[in-house]
Design a protein around this motif. Sequence first.
Motif, PDB file in Angstrom:
ATOM      1  N   UNK A  74       8.924   3.202   9.193  1.00  0.00           N
ATOM      2  CA  UNK A  74       8.630   3.759   7.912  1.00  0.00           C
ATOM      3  C   UNK A  74       7.310   3.228   7.338  1.00  0.00           C
ATOM      4  N   UNK A  75       7.635   2.591   5.918  1.00  0.00           N
ATOM      5  CA  UNK A  75       6.100   2.048   5.533  1.00  0.00           C
ATOM      6  C   UNK A  75       5.663   0.815   6.253  1.00  0.00           C
ATOM      7  N   UNK A  76       4.200   1.018   6.615  1.00  0.00           N
ATOM      8  CA  UNK A  76       3.609  -0.185   7.281  1.00  0.00           C
ATOM      9  C   UNK A  76       2.450  -0.884   6.651  1.00  0.00           C
ATOM     10  N   UNK A  77       1.551   0.131   5.994  1.00  0.00           N
ATOM     11  CA  UNK A  77       0.233  -0.478   5.672  1.00  0.00           C
ATOM     12  C   UNK A  77       0.181  -1.160   4.336  1.00  0.00           C
ATOM     13  N   UNK A  78      -0.795  -2.054   4.077  1.00  0.00           N
ATOM     14  CA  UNK A  78      -1.035  -2.446   2.743  1.00  0.00           C
ATOM     15  C   UNK A  78      -2.420  -2.926   2.469  1.00  0.00           C
ATOM     16  N   UNK A  79      -2.754  -3.177   1.415  1.00  0.00           N
ATOM     17  CA  UNK A  79      -4.373  -3.713   0.767  1.00  0.00           C
ATOM     18  C   UNK A  79      -4.397  -4.717  -0.183  1.00  0.00           C
ATOM     19  N   UNK A  80      -5.796  -5.222  -0.469  1.00  0.00           N
ATOM     20  CA  UNK A  80      -5.520  -6.359  -1.120  1.00  0.00           C
ATOM     21  C   UNK A  80      -5.268  -6.212  -2.700  1.00  0.00           C
ATOM     22  N   UNK A  81      -5.396  -4.841  -3.020  1.00  0.00           N
ATOM     23  CA  UNK A  81      -5.024  -4.434  -4.312  1.00  0.00           C
ATOM     24  C   UNK A  81      -3.372  -4.170  -4.591  1.00  0.00           C
ATOM     25  N   UNK A  82      -2.711  -4.467  -3.515  1.00  0.00           N
ATOM     26  CA  UNK A  82      -1.139  -4.370  -3.726  1.00  0.00           C
ATOM     27  C   UNK A  82      -0.831  -6.007  -3.882  1.00  0.00           C
ATOM     28  N   UNK A  83      -1.087  -6.199  -5.030  1.00  0.00           N
ATOM     29  CA  UNK A  83      -0.937  -7.490  -5.576  1.00  0.00           C
ATOM     30  C   UNK A  83       0.429  -8.039  -5.543  1.00  0.00           C
ATOM     31  N   UNK A  84       1.510  -7.224  -5.994  1.00  0.00           N
ATOM     32  CA  UNK A  84       2.781  -7.653  -6.048  1.00  0.00           C
ATOM     33  C   UNK A  84       3.473  -7.866  -4.529  1.00  0.00           C
ATOM     34  N   UNK A  85       2.872  -6.869  -3.819  1.00  0.00           N
ATOM     35  CA  UNK A  85       3.280  -7.113  -2.435  1.00  0.00           C
ATOM     36  C   UNK A  85       2.935  -8.113  -1.670  1.00  0.00           C
ATOM     37  N   UNK A  86       1.774  -8.394  -1.847  1.00  0.00           N
ATOM     38  CA  UNK A  86       1.218  -9.623  -1.170  1.00  0.00           C
ATOM     39  C   UNK A  86       1.914 -10.984  -1.608  1.00  0.00           C
ATOM     40  N   UNK A  87       2.075 -10.825  -3.077  1.00  0.00           N
ATOM     41  CA  UNK A  87       2.706 -12.124  -3.596  1.00  0.00           C
ATOM     42  C   UNK A  87       4.131 -12.193  -3.383  1.00  0.00           C
ATOM     43  N   UNK A 328       7.352   9.902  12.291  1.00  0.00           N
ATOM     44  CA  UNK A 328       6.630   8.891  13.019  1.00  0.00           C
ATOM     45  C   UNK A 328       6.876   8.927  14.468  1.00  0.00           C
ATOM     46  N   UNK A 329       5.742   8.823  15.150  1.00  0.00           N
ATOM     47  CA  UNK A 329       6.000   9.080  16.711  1.00  0.00           C
ATOM     48  C   UNK A 329       5.427   7.686  17.130  1.00  0.00           C
ATOM     49  N   UNK A 330       6.145   6.699  17.892  1.00  0.00           N
ATOM     50  CA  UNK A 330       5.598   5.611  18.652  1.00  0.00           C
ATOM     51  C   UNK A 330       5.753   5.651  20.213  1.00  0.00           C
ATOM     52  N   UNK A 331       4.432   5.504  20.689  1.00  0.00           N
ATOM     53  CA  UNK A 331       4.048   5.560  22.090  1.00  0.00           C
ATOM     54  C   UNK A 331       3.841   4.038  22.558  1.00  0.00           C
ATOM     55  N   UNK A 332       4.542   3.460  23.275  1.00  0.00           N
ATOM     56  CA  UNK A 332       4.494   2.237  23.473  1.00  0.00           C
ATOM     57  C   UNK A 332       4.087   1.998  25.178  1.00  0.00           C
TER      58      UNK A 332
END
Length: 481
Positions: A74-87, A328-332
């Motif tokens: 599911x969800x994967x990515x984040x950035x530096x404006x995602x302050x609550x998530x980083x905290x 989402x498809x994951x090829x490993x």
Amino acid sequence: MSEAHRRQGHGRQDHRREGRRGTAVVVGAGLAGLTAATGLAARGFDVTVLEARNRVGGRIHGIEAAPGTWVDGGAAYLGDRHTELLALASELGLKTTPTTMLGASRFALDRDPDPDPDPDSAPADRTGTDTVTGTATRDGRFPPLNAVALGDLFERLAQLTAAVRPEAPWLTPDAERLDTLTAAEWAEQHLSHPDARLFFPLFLGEMCAADPADVSVLHLAFYLRSGGGLRYLNAFAGGAQQDRIDGGAHRLCERLAERLGERVRLGEAVLAVHQDDRAVTVRSDRSAYRADVAVMALPPLLADAIAYEPALPVPRAGERTARGCAVKVHLVYPAPVWRDHGLSGWSVNARGPLLSTVDDSPEGGIGVLTGFVTGAEAHRFGALTPEQQRAEALAQAGRLFPMLPEPVGFHVTDWLDDPFSRGCYAALLGPGDWTRLGPTLTAPHRRVHWAGTETSTAFFGLMEGAIRSGHRVVAEVLDRG
Ligand code: FAD
């Protein structure tokens, strides 16, 4: 620790010291519900979390790609404006890892010849095209399409985005008109160049897993603004895809759930919410729970599937609210071999199933290529047999990255047909939704409060929005007195 966390005593299991403040039932153990439950428990509430699935995390889900190595289904990515998530990640002892984007991109944008080639951009755009597969290799992520036409598309989107009122989209100037028009109709009216028409649905698929026919222009403009603007949302380094949670985003939810312990009850789907003058009763398929307040932390289409007594004055979803469409498809692979050939693993493709691919390999280990199947293509792909899905995905990956060996793992995560998500990344607000539903998005229904990423006007649809909705609902419940 952020100020919001400090105010709510986030994560502290000290409710006995603070004294029992009341009882709360939280419905949904996604990131929003777990944040709300943790905050309420820390402030002295006796909390019960009811979760329909046999796991926590909702739209955040870890997949074991290789023994001991987890990737994000599911969800994967984040950035530096995602302050609550980083905290939150830092407080839970989790680290982030950068999303690798080194090397050239691949583009399979086969289409009719450009009738109006831009003399400056055309020669450079067409370099590095493999005439057998029709796949172009290019530095950076800008597609080999008419640069003027794409510039015009981005400029028009930027204007719409700048004009929207992010905290109250329904109050945007011209909101009624923008909320009647679908993004597909807008494209029909405003995009004359075939390259812009080709790229627009791919861009929407990538940004919000949307078919342009499903979202209103008001929602599109709001979504882009809410997420930090087109450039930020679309970027890897310096943008919303910069990092991932090391070991998988599901660890956020698992650690929150560990803290809540037996308060979290799995495998209990909530069916009804009844209120009388003294309390709210939440009925699941197993039991009934009476409490002072209920927090519904669900996507709107699922919140509406629950029976409310008294009935909701305004539904949570409208007739045109649609499911976001992503598989989402994951090829490993044993290693990220594309890197040895100067390729980043990033690709954008006009035909499916994999409309884009990205390198999600963990550091120093196996190679993981994630394919996104979005929009209308997600419906087609979702209806195939597992064998057909594998054959189509592998064939396409082989055309894009001919150096790939046989994969050692292959995983498909289909969110469209998941009864407890009904699509992703988030609900798609269609014509009429914002103007009708927006004003009551967070308004409590007596003892019932609303959380979930779709109730957050900041970072709507993202993990950050889910956490912020959890914080907001805690403050709201405390304010009841
Ligand atoms: P949910 O996670 O949906 O939680 C709701 C919970 O309620 C679920 O656990 C569900 O099982 C439960 N539930 C449903 N019905 C009932 C019922 N009747 N009774 C009891 N429980 C019920 N976000 C990002 O920030 N970055 C990304 O890169 C990103 N990519 C994504 C890619 C995909 C494929 C997906 C699926 C999502 C992605 N997102 C991304 C979005 C992100 O996952 C969500 O915004 C966030 O997880 C939503 O959290 P939530 O708690 O609001 O809702």
